[in-house]
Design a protein around this motif. Structure first.
Motif, short mmCIF file in Angstrom:
data_model
loop_
_atom_site.label_atom_id
_atom_site.label_comp_id
_atom_site.label_asym_id
_atom_site.label_seq_id
_atom_site.Cartn_x
_atom_site.Cartn_y
_atom_site.Cartn_z
N ASP A 92 -3.89 12.48 -12.72
CA ASP A 92 -5.11 12.73 -13.48
C ASP A 92 -6.27 12.27 -12.61
O ASP A 92 -6.17 11.26 -11.90
CB ASP A 92 -5.13 11.94 -14.79
CG ASP A 92 -4.05 12.41 -15.76
OD1 ASP A 92 -3.77 13.62 -15.79
OD2 ASP A 92 -3.49 11.55 -16.46
N TYR A 93 -7.40 13.00 -12.67
CA TYR A 93 -8.59 12.55 -11.96
C TYR A 93 -9.17 11.33 -12.65
O TYR A 93 -9.13 11.22 -13.88
CB TYR A 93 -9.65 13.65 -11.93
CG TYR A 93 -9.34 14.78 -10.99
CD1 TYR A 93 -9.29 14.57 -9.61
CD2 TYR A 93 -9.10 16.05 -11.47
CE1 TYR A 93 -9.01 15.61 -8.74
CE2 TYR A 93 -8.82 17.10 -10.60
CZ TYR A 93 -8.77 16.87 -9.24
OH TYR A 93 -8.50 17.90 -8.39
N LYS A 94 -9.75 10.43 -11.89
CA LYS A 94 -10.46 9.29 -12.46
C LYS A 94 -11.68 9.85 -13.21
O LYS A 94 -12.33 10.78 -12.73
CB LYS A 94 -10.92 8.34 -11.35
CG LYS A 94 -9.76 7.65 -10.66
CD LYS A 94 -10.28 6.72 -9.58
CE LYS A 94 -9.14 6.00 -8.89
NZ LYS A 94 -9.62 5.11 -7.81
N PRO A 95 -12.00 9.27 -14.37
CA PRO A 95 -13.11 9.80 -15.18
C PRO A 95 -14.43 9.86 -14.43
O PRO A 95 -15.17 10.84 -14.56
CB PRO A 95 -13.19 8.82 -16.36
CG PRO A 95 -11.84 8.19 -16.43
CD PRO A 95 -11.31 8.17 -15.03
N GLU A 96 -14.74 8.86 -13.61
CA GLU A 96 -16.02 8.87 -12.90
C GLU A 96 -16.09 10.00 -11.87
O GLU A 96 -17.13 10.61 -11.66
CB GLU A 96 -16.31 7.51 -12.24
CG GLU A 96 -15.28 7.05 -11.24
CD GLU A 96 -14.11 6.27 -11.83
OE1 GLU A 96 -13.36 5.67 -11.05
OE2 GLU A 96 -13.92 6.26 -13.07
N PHE A 97 -14.97 10.34 -11.23
CA PHE A 97 -14.92 11.45 -10.29
C PHE A 97 -15.04 12.77 -11.05
O PHE A 97 -15.81 13.65 -10.66
CB PHE A 97 -13.63 11.42 -9.48
CG PHE A 97 -13.48 12.58 -8.55
CD1 PHE A 97 -14.12 12.60 -7.33
CD2 PHE A 97 -12.68 13.68 -8.89
CE1 PHE A 97 -13.99 13.68 -6.47
CE2 PHE A 97 -12.55 14.75 -8.04
CZ PHE A 97 -13.21 14.75 -6.83
N ALA A 98 -14.30 12.91 -12.13
CA ALA A 98 -14.31 14.14 -12.91
C ALA A 98 -15.71 14.45 -13.44
O ALA A 98 -16.16 15.58 -13.39
CB ALA A 98 -13.31 14.05 -14.05
N SER A 99 -16.43 13.42 -13.91
CA SER A 99 -17.75 13.67 -14.47
C SER A 99 -18.74 14.09 -13.39
O SER A 99 -19.55 14.99 -13.61
CB SER A 99 -18.26 12.46 -15.22
OG SER A 99 -18.49 11.38 -14.34
N VAL A 100 -18.67 13.49 -12.20
CA VAL A 100 -19.57 13.86 -11.11
C VAL A 100 -19.28 15.28 -10.64
O VAL A 100 -20.18 16.04 -10.31
CB VAL A 100 -19.44 12.86 -9.94
CG1 VAL A 100 -20.12 13.39 -8.69
CG2 VAL A 100 -20.01 11.52 -10.32
N MET A 101 -18.01 15.68 -10.61
CA MET A 101 -17.61 16.99 -10.12
C MET A 101 -17.64 18.06 -11.19
O MET A 101 -17.38 19.22 -10.90
CB MET A 101 -16.20 16.91 -9.51
CG MET A 101 -16.09 15.97 -8.33
SD MET A 101 -17.27 16.31 -7.03
CE MET A 101 -16.68 17.87 -6.45
N GLY A 102 -17.94 17.69 -12.43
CA GLY A 102 -18.00 18.67 -13.50
C GLY A 102 -16.64 19.16 -13.94
O GLY A 102 -16.50 20.26 -14.46
#
Length: 106
Positions: A92-102
């Protein structure tokens, strides 16, 4: 073809000695020494595009057949044996990475 850049606030750059944009060695090119983000202010690679990208020409990549020579068939059984030795994972992507990458579905 010429590319030009104009700053709307040239007096607000941090330091004029930090020259990031330079004329390239090849004619009609420019070089940027840093990371570029399009639709993001936190690029973590040389170029990060958050959104669609439209390419009107070719995209060359090291795995492109146009960049290779001596292409030959391999022993399929040997390659399958190598694949069975690979470590396969799910993540799973880390939440902070996922939010920055959309990324919505992590």
């Amino acid at each position: 073809k010429k590319i030009s850049f104009q700053a709307s606030n040239p007096g607000q750059f941090e330091n004029d000695s930090d020259v990031l944009w330079q004329r390239g060695h090849v004619p009609e090119t420019i070089v940027y020494h840093g990371r570029v983000g399009i639709n993001t202010d936190a690029p973590d690679e040389a170029l990060v595009v958050c959104g669609n990208a439209k390419v009107m020409g070719r995209v060359m990549h090291p795995s492109d057949s146009r960049a290779k020579q001596n292409i030959r068939e391999v022993d399929t059984n040997e390659q399958l044996r190598r694949i069975t030795q690979m470590r396969l994972v799910e993540y799973d992507y880390k939440p902070e990475f996922a939010s920055v990458m959309g990324i919505k579905d992590t």
